[in-house]
Scaffold this motif. Structure first.
Motif, short mmCIF file in Angstrom:
data_model
loop_
_atom_site.label_atom_id
_atom_site.label_comp_id
_atom_site.label_asym_id
_atom_site.label_seq_id
_atom_site.Cartn_x
_atom_site.Cartn_y
_atom_site.Cartn_z
N LYS A 1 0.87 -1.18 0.00
CA LYS A 1 0.00 0.00 0.00
C LYS A 1 0.91 1.23 0.00
N VAL A 2 0.77 2.05 -1.05
CA VAL A 2 1.59 3.25 -1.17
C VAL A 2 0.68 4.45 -0.96
N VAL A 3 0.99 5.24 0.06
CA VAL A 3 0.24 6.47 0.33
C VAL A 3 1.12 7.63 -0.11
N VAL A 4 0.61 8.41 -1.07
CA VAL A 4 1.34 9.55 -1.61
C VAL A 4 0.62 10.82 -1.16
N ALA A 5 1.37 11.73 -0.55
CA ALA A 5 0.77 12.96 -0.02
C ALA A 5 1.78 14.09 -0.10
N ALA A 6 1.29 15.32 0.09
CA ALA A 6 2.18 16.48 0.12
C ALA A 6 3.08 16.37 1.35
N ASP A 7 4.33 16.74 1.17
CA ASP A 7 5.28 16.76 2.29
C ASP A 7 4.82 17.81 3.29
N THR A 8 4.76 17.44 4.56
CA THR A 8 4.26 18.37 5.58
C THR A 8 5.25 19.49 5.88
N THR A 9 6.51 19.34 5.50
CA THR A 9 7.50 20.40 5.74
C THR A 9 7.79 21.22 4.48
N ASP A 10 7.44 20.70 3.32
CA ASP A 10 7.68 21.40 2.05
C ASP A 10 6.57 21.04 1.08
N ASN A 11 5.56 21.89 0.99
CA ASN A 11 4.37 21.60 0.21
C ASN A 11 4.63 21.49 -1.29
N THR A 12 5.84 21.81 -1.77
CA THR A 12 6.15 21.66 -3.19
C THR A 12 6.61 20.25 -3.52
N LYS A 13 6.73 19.40 -2.51
CA LYS A 13 7.19 18.03 -2.72
C LYS A 13 6.12 17.03 -2.31
N MET A 14 6.15 15.88 -2.97
CA MET A 14 5.28 14.77 -2.61
C MET A 14 6.14 13.70 -1.93
N VAL A 15 5.58 13.03 -0.93
CA VAL A 15 6.29 11.95 -0.27
C VAL A 15 5.41 10.70 -0.32
N SER A 16 6.05 9.56 -0.28
CA SER A 16 5.29 8.30 -0.29
C SER A 16 5.73 7.43 0.88
N THR A 17 4.76 6.69 1.39
CA THR A 17 5.01 5.73 2.46
C THR A 17 4.48 4.40 1.99
N VAL A 18 5.31 3.35 2.10
CA VAL A 18 4.92 2.02 1.64
C VAL A 18 4.80 1.09 2.85
N THR A 19 3.67 0.37 2.93
CA THR A 19 3.49 -0.65 3.95
C THR A 19 3.10 -1.96 3.23
N TYR A 20 3.44 -3.08 3.85
CA TYR A 20 3.21 -4.38 3.25
C TYR A 20 2.33 -5.24 4.14
N GLY A 21 1.54 -6.14 3.52
CA GLY A 21 0.69 -7.05 4.28
C GLY A 21 0.12 -8.12 3.37
N THR A 22 -0.72 -8.99 3.95
CA THR A 22 -1.31 -10.08 3.16
C THR A 22 -2.75 -9.81 2.79
N SER A 23 -3.25 -8.60 3.04
CA SER A 23 -4.58 -8.23 2.58
C SER A 23 -4.53 -6.82 2.00
N SER A 24 -5.43 -6.58 1.03
CA SER A 24 -5.43 -5.25 0.40
C SER A 24 -6.31 -4.30 1.18
#
Length: 146
Positions: A123-146
């Protein structure tokens, strides 16, 4: 932001937009008896539906890099190694789900090896960087269910 005057009666205003990006990783481990062979294991990644029957979500999960070229959707590694499918480019904020599966070979199976048919999800969550709104950041988590 940059303002440029080109000698015409209008101003050209340029903004800079930075896409988000992320990498999906997979590694191989073997349980049970000690495996000392040199065999390789192949894995596949694809966009996945967030819920049963929601194929629109799967179609919206990009599999391209910053040059808009497709990433390698199949990768191989040996036991206790890790590989990445490549850097995925995300044009907009959102939640993207990917299914990662082990490919059971049609031939050249390792004798005594039981291949894993369990799908794993990234699961990749892409959002605006909270410290620099001109950048996007992504967080990846893994599991056995969607």
């Amino acid at each position: 932001m940059q303002v440029v005057y080109h000698g015409s009666p209008r101003a050209f205003i340029y903004n800079t937009y930075t896409n988000g990006s992320g990498e999906l990783h997979v590694s191989k481990a073997v349980t049970g008896a000690t495996y000392t062979g040199e065999g390789t294991f192949t894995f596949k990644v694809e966009g996945a539906a967030q819920k049963e029957g929601d194929e629109a979500w799967a179609a919206g999960a990009p599999l391209t890099n910053s040059k808009n070229a497709n990433i390698n959707t199949e990768k191989s590694c040996k036991v206790n190694e890790s590989v990445t499918f490549g850097t995925i480019n995300f044009a907009s904020a959102g939640i993207y789900i990917y299914r990662i599966t082990e490919v059971t070979p049609d031939s050249n199976k390792i004798p005594g090896m039981s291949y894993n048919s369990t799908p794993y999800y990234a699961k990749v969550v892409v959002a605006a960087d909270t410290t620099d709104n001109t950048k996007m950041v992504s967080t990846v988590t893994y599991g056995t269910s969607s």
